[in-house]
Enzyme design. Structure first.
Site, mmCIF file in Angstrom:
data_model
loop_
_atom_site.group_PDB
_atom_site.id
_atom_site.type_symbol
_atom_site.label_atom_id
_atom_site.label_comp_id
_atom_site.label_asym_id
_atom_site.label_seq_id
_atom_site.Cartn_x
_atom_site.Cartn_y
_atom_site.Cartn_z
ATOM 1 N N SER A 191 0.844 -1.200 0.000
ATOM 2 C CA SER A 191 0.000 0.000 0.000
ATOM 3 C C SER A 191 0.876 1.244 0.000
ATOM 4 O O SER A 191 1.990 1.244 0.550
ATOM 5 C CB SER A 191 -0.905 0.016 1.234
ATOM 6 O OG SER A 191 -1.543 1.280 1.389
ATOM 7 N N TYR A 204 -2.590 -0.638 10.059
ATOM 8 C CA TYR A 204 -2.650 -1.084 8.665
ATOM 9 C C TYR A 204 -1.364 -0.703 7.932
ATOM 10 O O TYR A 204 -0.764 -1.537 7.238
ATOM 11 C CB TYR A 204 -3.864 -0.444 7.986
ATOM 12 C CG TYR A 204 -3.966 -0.723 6.502
ATOM 13 C CD1 TYR A 204 -4.462 -1.932 6.035
ATOM 14 C CD2 TYR A 204 -3.576 0.237 5.562
ATOM 15 C CE1 TYR A 204 -4.565 -2.192 4.675
ATOM 16 C CE2 TYR A 204 -3.677 -0.006 4.205
ATOM 17 C CZ TYR A 204 -4.163 -1.220 3.760
ATOM 18 O OH TYR A 204 -4.260 -1.468 2.415
#
Length: 299
Positions: A191, A204
């Site tokens: 990500s 995350y």
């Protein structure tokens, strides 16, 4: 011209901010694609496969929806058969399977919890028993839950995030090694948050940073075996992860803070995975492809 955003998802300008998506939130993990408004666009009908993955077999985790669905369908368009492990999103998974079958390829659905090493072993065993081989492993699935402060992230959430996002990549890659051969590939989904951070996605972002390090380290470990390991680092993409993980206000403006000023649709990620899965990227290993809406990074 194929539309990038459905009409109901197009941006509108207010006096305060750009609105990208209608109000919505899903109070469940993982999210469900079939209830999203607008539905994500997982396939570009103008895409024509050219046999880059003909008769190869790929495991794509999270292939029931979002980026995973787009990748699985693009792989099928290129001639691959698919194994799709998923947790509980049966309707979404069956939609993906139906499209893969329409494309003339096979698709095995395997419901279960990838946080359990035993199920990860089962996925690889069932893949080889059903298709006789494994050529491509895509560790794509993941979870997120936005929190305003680190003080709001409980020990349970931290463990849930890492057990969901990081451990399965280890388990599946470990189990796959007995069946991968020279020319096989592993692709991880990381990500943009692993590189630029996100103040409301601390756990995350950290889990995706762990996958970056895992990608680079595993590539070094497997170079001698001729197995390439790379990753794709998406920016904001309109998937079930978003309404399931963010408050409504974040969903409404999701993706508008990128240089391109919109979120991606899942099909816009798929080409990067096809490239990394095919012989076109034969000289790449340990690398990260950034498909992030124009964010310039130094990594």
């Amino acid at each position: 011209m194929y539309p990038i955003m459905p009409m109901v998802g197009q941006q509108t300008q207010t006096s305060e901010k750009i609105i990208a998506f209608p109000d919505q939130q899903q109070n469940q993990q993982p999210g469900i694609e079939s209830t999203m408004n607008p539905r994500p666009i997982y396939e570009n009908p103008e895409y024509k496969g050219s046999g880059k993955l003909l008769d190869k077999v790929a495991v794509v985790t999270g292939g029931d929806s979002g980026i995973g669905r787009a990748v699985a369908i693009a792989f099928a368009s290129e001639g691959a058969d698919l194994v799709i492990p998923y947790l509980s999103e049966t309707q979404d998974a069956m939609e993906t399977q139906s499209r893969i079958l329409q494309l003339g390829r096979k698709c095995l659905l395997l419901p279960g919890d990838l946080r359990e090493e035993a199920f990860c072993n089962t996925v690889i065993d069932q893949c080889v028993q059903s298709f006789g081989r494994l050529d491509i492993l895509v560790n794509n699935h993941g979870v997120l839950l936005s929190k305003k402060s680190i003080t709001e992230i409980t020990a349970e959430q931290l463990e849930w995030t890492f057990c969901s996002n990081v451990y399965p990549a280890f388990y599946l890659s470990k189990a796959a090694l007995a069946h991968l051969k020279t020319g096989s590939v592993i692709i991880n989904t990381v990500s943009v948050t692993a590189f630029k951070g996100n103040e409301e996605l601390l756990d995350y972002s950290a889990s995706k940073g762990a996958l970056v390090a895992f990608t680079r380290s595993l590539s070094l470990a497997l170079n001698g075996a001729g197995i390439r390991v790379n990753a794709v680092s998406p920016g904001p993409v309109w998937t079930p992860l978003i309404p399931a993980g963010f408050p409504v206000e974040n969903v409404k403006t999701f993706g508008t803070d990128t240089p391109i000023q919109r979120a991606a649709q899942p099909f816009e990620m798929a080409g990067a995975y096809v490239y990394l899965a095919s012989d076109d990227s034969g000289y790449m290993s340990g690398q990260i492809l950034h498909v992030n809406g124009g964010v310039i990074l130094g990594a």
